[in-house]
Design a protein around this motif. Structure first.
Motif, PDB file in Angstrom:
ATOM      1  N   ARG A 287      -2.338   8.772   6.217  1.00 18.29           N
ATOM      2  CA  ARG A 287      -2.257   7.575   5.377  1.00 18.29           C
ATOM      3  C   ARG A 287      -3.619   7.085   4.897  1.00 18.29           C
ATOM      4  N   PRO A 288      -4.650   6.997   5.767  1.00 18.47           N
ATOM      5  CA  PRO A 288      -5.965   6.570   5.257  1.00 18.47           C
ATOM      6  C   PRO A 288      -6.497   7.481   4.158  1.00 18.47           C
TER       7      PRO A 288
ATOM      8  N   LYS B 286      -7.523   4.582  -4.047  1.00 19.42           N
ATOM      9  CA  LYS B 286      -8.638   3.707  -4.410  1.00 19.42           C
ATOM     10  C   LYS B 286      -9.599   4.403  -5.370  1.00 19.42           C
TER      11      LYS B 286
ATOM     12  N   ASN C  98     -13.978  -0.707  -2.513  1.00 17.38           N
ATOM     13  CA  ASN C  98     -13.229  -1.420  -1.475  1.00 17.38           C
ATOM     14  C   ASN C  98     -13.037  -2.891  -1.844  1.00 17.38           C
TER      15      ASN C  98
ATOM     16  N   ILE D 140      -4.715   6.563   0.984  1.00 19.02           N
ATOM     17  CA  ILE D 140      -5.226   5.275   0.495  1.00 19.02           C
ATOM     18  C   ILE D 140      -6.558   5.482  -0.213  1.00 19.02           C
ATOM     19  N   GLU D 141      -7.417   6.303   0.372  1.00 13.69           N
ATOM     20  CA  GLU D 141      -8.722   6.550  -0.240  1.00 13.69           C
ATOM     21  C   GLU D 141      -8.561   7.249  -1.589  1.00 13.69           C
TER      22      GLU D 141
ATOM     23  N   VAL E  66       0.828  -1.201   0.000  1.00 15.09           N
ATOM     24  CA  VAL E  66       0.000   0.000   0.000  1.00 15.09           C
ATOM     25  C   VAL E  66       0.865   1.254   0.000  1.00 15.09           C
ATOM     26  N   ASP E  67       1.938   1.257   0.779  1.00 15.15           N
ATOM     27  CA  ASP E  67       2.820   2.417   0.800  1.00 15.15           C
ATOM     28  C   ASP E  67       3.407   2.701  -0.581  1.00 15.15           C
TER      29      ASP E  67
ATOM     30  N   ILE F 174       0.615   4.344  -2.779  1.00 18.04           N
ATOM     31  CA  ILE F 174       0.179   5.708  -2.475  1.00 18.04           C
ATOM     32  C   ILE F 174       1.315   6.710  -2.516  1.00 18.04           C
TER      33      ILE F 174
END
Length: 249
Positions: free
Chosen positions: A89-90, A97, A222, A93-94, A36-37, A40
């Protein structure tokens, strides 16, 4: 790798980390975080977004008081900058996505719609074909309600609910039942039919088609994200120290 880490009296070598992550069942979370890192890394947020994310994080964790925040940072062995990165971070991520999968949601929804539609239906099952026919005509002619017949005669757990099942995804019942429900009109009562060792009587009570509203969009985004992430993790082989890889090559 020659790095050493000290935890209490114990010295850990960096090359031991993969085996420790597996021993403590942390490897999936670790790999997920790394992937994920990487995903993003090219995304950013404004100063206003960063400030809002940090404020929300502090409020969520009851760290709005300066002393509470400082105590938490010490307990986590983190700096203020690391806290901020964790808080935003969230949001990143959003953004990832949304940028990656929102354009694909409409088509994906069409492929998933059959399993997203929900139904409420009534079911009676018995191993006695003659009884099934009699019960069908009782319901059809109004001698007894479906619920009464189910409570008195159905041989499955649905008898406790008067035969009523759902709402459930259309894909959840037995495939033969799902197929029947998919072509049913509301309140349509079907003649008894064999299903495994049973004779079943089915009636569609309510059909609830899935709608591609914003809530559904977020759900599917998601779902696509988690599917992508699982695929990425599955493609990663065993972690090896770089020194070992170099010596082999």
């Amino acid at each position: 790798m020659t790095g050493l880490f000290q935890i209490g009296d114990k010295l850990l070598q960096a090359q031991d980390m993969p085996s420790l992550l597996k021993r403590y069942q942390l490897m999936p979370q670790f790999l997920r975080g790394v992937i994920v890192d990487q995903a993003i890394a090219s995304f950013s947020c404004s100063d206003e977004e960063r400030q809002s994310a940090v404020e929300n994080f502090l409020a969520q964790h009851q760290l709005t008081a300066p002393e509470a925040k400082e105590a938490w940072l010490r307990s986590q062995n983190m700096t203020e900058e690391e806290l901020q990165e964790m808080a935003v971070r969230p949001l990143l991520i959003e953004k990832f996505k949304q940028a990656t999968w929102r354009p694909k949601v409409d088509n994906y929804f069409l492929t998933r719609k059959a399993s997203l539609d929900h139904v409420v239906y009534s079911l009676v099952r018995t191993k006695n074909p003659a009884l099934a026919n009699e019960l069908y005509f009782r319901i059809l002619e109004g001698e007894q309600t479906f619920a009464e017949v189910a409570r008195d005669f159905s041989e499955g757990p649905e008898s406790k609910s008067g035969g009523l099942l759902g709402p459930v995804p259309l894909s959840q019942p037995h495939p033969a039942i799902s197929k029947l429900l998919s072509v049913s009109q509301q309140n349509q009562l079907w003649t008894p039919r064999p299903l495994a060792e049973w004779m079943v009587i089915i009636r569609l009570e309510k059909f609830m088609p899935a709608q591609l509203d914003e809530s559904m969009r977020l759900h599917l985004i998601n779902e696509l994200f988690e599917s992508w992430l699982a695929e990425q993790i599955s493609q990663i082989g065993p972690l090896q120290p770089l020194s070992s890889v170099s010596s082999i090559s």
